[in-house]
Design an enzyme around this catalytic site. Structure first.
Site, PDB file in Angstrom:
ATOM      1  CD  GLU A  32      -2.511   1.788   0.450  1.00 30.43           C
ATOM      2  OE1 GLU A  32      -2.556   3.027   0.255  1.00 30.43           O
ATOM      3  OE2 GLU A  32      -3.163   0.952  -0.215  1.00 30.43           O
ATOM      4  CD  GLN A  33      -0.443   5.456  -3.739  1.00 28.85           C
ATOM      5  OE1 GLN A  33       0.504   5.718  -4.465  1.00 28.85           O
ATOM      6  NE2 GLN A  33      -1.686   5.772  -4.050  1.00 28.85           N
ATOM      7  NE  ARG A 107     -15.264   5.062  -0.038  1.00 24.39           N
ATOM      8  CZ  ARG A 107     -15.156   4.151  -1.005  1.00 24.39           C
ATOM      9  NH1 ARG A 107     -14.223   3.231  -0.931  1.00 24.39           N
ATOM     10  NH2 ARG A 107     -15.976   4.177  -2.040  1.00 24.39           N
ATOM     11  CE1 TYR A 213     -23.420   5.805   2.886  1.00 26.15           C
ATOM     12  CE2 TYR A 213     -24.100   6.535   0.705  1.00 26.15           C
ATOM     13  CZ  TYR A 213     -23.120   6.102   1.580  1.00 26.15           C
ATOM     14  OH  TYR A 213     -21.823   5.981   1.133  1.00 26.15           O
ATOM     15  CG  ASP A 291     -13.120   1.199  -8.291  1.00 25.90           C
ATOM     16  OD1 ASP A 291     -14.168   0.660  -8.680  1.00 25.90           O
ATOM     17  OD2 ASP A 291     -13.092   2.049  -7.376  1.00 25.90           O
TER      18      ASP A 291
END
Length: 398
Positions: A32-33, A107, A213, A291
């Site tokens: 992970e960067q 998230r 939401y 994605d």
């Protein structure tokens, strides 16, 4: 020597894949960067086609139940009058029908729960990949800090702006959708005019819409979308936002809309891009996921959900066969049509939400209000079971 899997990117799809592969005994490393495990963006809505795996396969009901808010139905409204056009399903009906919740979660909270299920030694932070050399006996990864790593399989789960995809293609193929967005999270006490705060809601109008939401602490996550009349591609994906500029096109909308989008500062404007479908998702020892393979616009809220589906299918196929080339081919075959349909439908939904006043908008409203609207328009997304797409036998069909 056990085969080594390198996953590029510790987003939702990459973490889900890593957890499931590790549970099956495979050697997985995540690169992970960022220096800290911190997901960009605000929140995500997870539908049953994804939450069922976190609940049933991963056993995360207790951890996630404290973090997310189960939404109580899907409501469409006229953005200017606030009139309810349609209410589809309810919290109880949705659970009864699909056996899993539809929920909003920050998230960062979701990522923290997933990280808790991961072997922490397998996560390598501050590793910004700069290249892949697949010419030797193993794929060799290079990183900006000068480190290198080798793997027998590389999974590019590095998001919509994937370097892995760009390295495979040799160019950036992002397509601008014609829309930009502003986002924010608002405390409930700042929203006295908001009806149905426990539902996921679309407020529709000519040239734009508001989606919002609840998330686990009761805050509202909003996503305000405006259709632009000028080209955007050269400006980049994210640009600084002028103070309160995002409010102007919606200043005459319903009080609850203006209240929400005015409640917190907005510092960035997001251009909404998507990716055209690829003929193949793999090249050599490298395969794309989420994605990176099929970035879409968020109007169906399926970006993270499709990444989770990808992860489940790819994990089941890789763990069920020693022929990983065949497993990856099967993965692409099983996921290509589904993800292409989601991308196409998401772009179309944006156009539907933004119709100008007139006959077409009236027809849209009538279709949304008619009995069976959820079945016609949304059931194909929420009822889908990614694990049903993989043979029950541990061997991949040849």
């Amino acid at each position: 020597m056990p085969k080594r899997i390198a996953i590029i990117g510790a987003g939702i799809g990459g973490l889900t894949l890593a957890i499931d592969l590790q549970r099956k005994g495979l050697d997985v490393r995540i690169y992970e960067q960022t220096p800290v495990l911190k997901e960009v963006g605000a929140a995500v809505a997870l539908s049953a086609n994804a939450t069922r795996f976190y609940m049933d396969r991963f056993g995360m009901a207790a951890q996630l139940g404290d973090k997310w808010a189960e939404v109580d139905g899907l409501i469409f409204r006229d953005g200017r009058t606030g009139e309810q056009i349609s209410r589809l399903s309810s919290r109880e009906e949705y659970r009864r029908r699909y056996g899993a919740p539809y929920a909003g979660i920050h998230r960062a909270d979701l990522q923290a729960v997933l990280f808790g299920a991961l072997d922490p030694a397998s996560l390598h932070l501050s590793k910004r990949m700069t290249g892949i050399d697949d010419a030797g006996p193993a794929a060799r990864l290079t990183f900006a800090d000068g480190d290198e790593a080798e793997a027998d399989l590389v999974i590019g789960a590095d998001g919509a702006r994937s370097l892995t995809r760009r390295l495979l293609l040799g160019y950036d193929d992002a397509r601008y959708s014609g829309c930009t967005a502003a986002r924010g999270i608002v405390a409930p006490e700042l929203l006295p005019s908001l009806p149905d705060p426990e539902a996921i809601q679309f407020w529709m109008g000519p040239g734009g819409h508001l989606l919002h939401y609840p998330i686990g602490n009761g805050d509202q996550n909003f996503f305000l979308v405006k259709r632009e009349s000028v080209p955007w591609a050269e400006k980049g994906w994210v640009v600084p936002a002028e103070d309160k500029k995002h409010i102007e096109p919606f200043a005459h909308w319903a009080p609850a809309v203006v209240e929400m989008i005015s409640a917190v500062p907005v510092h960035e404007q997001w251009a909404l891009f998507y990716r055209p479908p690829l003929t193949r998702w793999s090249q050599g020892r490298v395969t794309l996921l989420g994605d990176a393979a099929h970035a879409t616009v968020p109007h169906h809220g399926q970006g993270a959900n499709q990444s989770i589906e990808d992860a489940i299918v790819l994990s089941d196929l890789l763990s069920g066969s020693t022929d990983w080339d065949r497993a990856r081919t099967e993965y692409e075959e099983r996921r290509r049509f589904r993800t292409r349909k989601v991308v196409d439908a998401s772009v179309t939904v944006g156009e539907m939400l933004h119709l100008p006043d007139g006959a077409r908008a009236q027809e849209r409203n009538a279709r949304l209000a008619a009995p069976g609207a959820f079945d016609r328009h949304l059931d194909w997304i929420h009822a889908f079971r990614a694990d049903d797409q993989v043979p029950a036998s541990p061997a991949v069909a040849t």
